[in-house]
Design an enzyme around this catalytic site. Structure first.
Site, PDB file in Angstrom:
ATOM      1  CE  LYS A  87      -2.095  -3.186   2.222  1.00 54.52           C
ATOM      2  NZ  LYS A  87      -1.865  -2.308   3.394  1.00 54.52           N
TER       3      LYS A  87
HETATM    4  O1  G3P Z   1      -0.055   1.691   3.405  1.00 56.16           O
HETATM    5  C1  G3P Z   1       1.272   1.302   3.579  1.00 56.16           C
HETATM    6  C2  G3P Z   1       1.829   2.061   4.696  1.00 56.16           C
HETATM    7  O2  G3P Z   1       1.333   1.594   5.919  1.00 56.16           O
HETATM    8  C3  G3P Z   1       3.285   2.157   4.737  1.00 56.16           C
HETATM    9  O3  G3P Z   1       3.534   3.378   5.286  1.00 56.16           O
HETATM   10  O4  G3P Z   1       4.870   5.087   6.354  1.00 56.16           O
HETATM   11  O5  G3P Z   1       5.317   2.649   6.811  1.00 56.16           O
HETATM   12  O6  G3P Z   1       5.911   3.645   4.623  1.00 56.16           O
HETATM   13  P1  G3P Z   1       4.979   3.708   5.794  1.00 56.16           P
END
Ligand code: G3P
Length: 215
Positions: A87
């Site tokens: 990634k």
């Molecule tokens: O896949 C990316 C993710 O982990 C981000 O999620 O909820 O932190 O915006 P969030």
């Protein structure tokens, strides 16, 4: 549409795997820190532990932000297990690193994507997956789903094989909208996947069937 779980929590990964609908896992440094995984050896071991639970792709993120550093880290991650996807953040050196890995046949996931232009660059560099963060766009009053739609149109126009991996998916409606718009993958917390199960008419209907079965 494939379902990936967005966590580094082994119990939740096992639960999603047991449900029989899991296609892969995404992690990031914040999710690893949330599980208290510290130190390079422990971090690498944790990725292998995840790969041993699931059968699909497991995204493991590089920390370096320069080309040489990303290549060194990414190659070490890719050697860990055949399911590892490297990634890489959507920055200039990241695009170069994605191109490098693409030519070596190493899978990549281009993360922190917030615009159609970034997604186009990731595809041209040969990313296996592109990760538009829909929830974080919604957080700043911008329609995350519009980005999924735009990327789908652009990729279909030119036959790019990069898979659209909708990330920062927070709830079941995000998953349904992603499916309607043709995202290839949605990565989300376990709670969003299990929330798809819920409907009061299912509960009511089942209660009625069970009551009638006793008659
Ligand atoms: O896949 C990316 C993710 O982990 C981000 O999620 O909820 O932190 O915006 P969030």
């Amino acid at each position: 549409m494939k379902f990936f779980i967005d966590t580094a929590n082994l119990a939740q990964i096992k639960e999603a795997q047991d449900l029989g609908v899991l296609d892969g896992v995404t992690t990031n440094p914040s999710l690893m820190a949330k599980e208290g995984i510290k130190g390079q050896d422990n971090i690498l071991k944790h990725y292998v532990d995840i790969c041993n639970i699931v059968t699909g792709d497991v995204s493991a993120e590089v920390i370096a932000t320069d080309f040489e550093g990303m290549i060194k880290e990414g190659e070490a991650l890719a050697e860990l297990h055949e399911q590892i996807v490297v990634k890489i953040p959507m920055i200039k050196d990241g695009v170069k690193a994605i191109k490098y890995f693409s030519e070596k046949g190493i899978k990549t996931n281009c993360t922190l994507v917030f615009s159609a232009g970034q997604a186009l660059l990731a595809a041209k560099a040969g990313a296996t997956y592109v990760s538009p963060f829909v929830g974080r766009l919604d957080d700043v009053s911008t329609d995350g789903m519009q980005l999924i739609e735009d990327i789908r149109i652009i990729y279909d126009n030119y036959g790019f094989e990069t898979e659209i991996l909708a990330a920062s998916v927070r709830h079941p409606m995000h998953i349904i909208q992603c499916a309607k718009l043709g995202a290839d993958v949605a990565t989300c917390p376990l709670s969003a996947i299990t929330a798809l199960l819920n409907h009061p008419l299912t509960d009511k209907g089942l209660a009625q069937f069970l009551a009638d079965a006793k008659k």
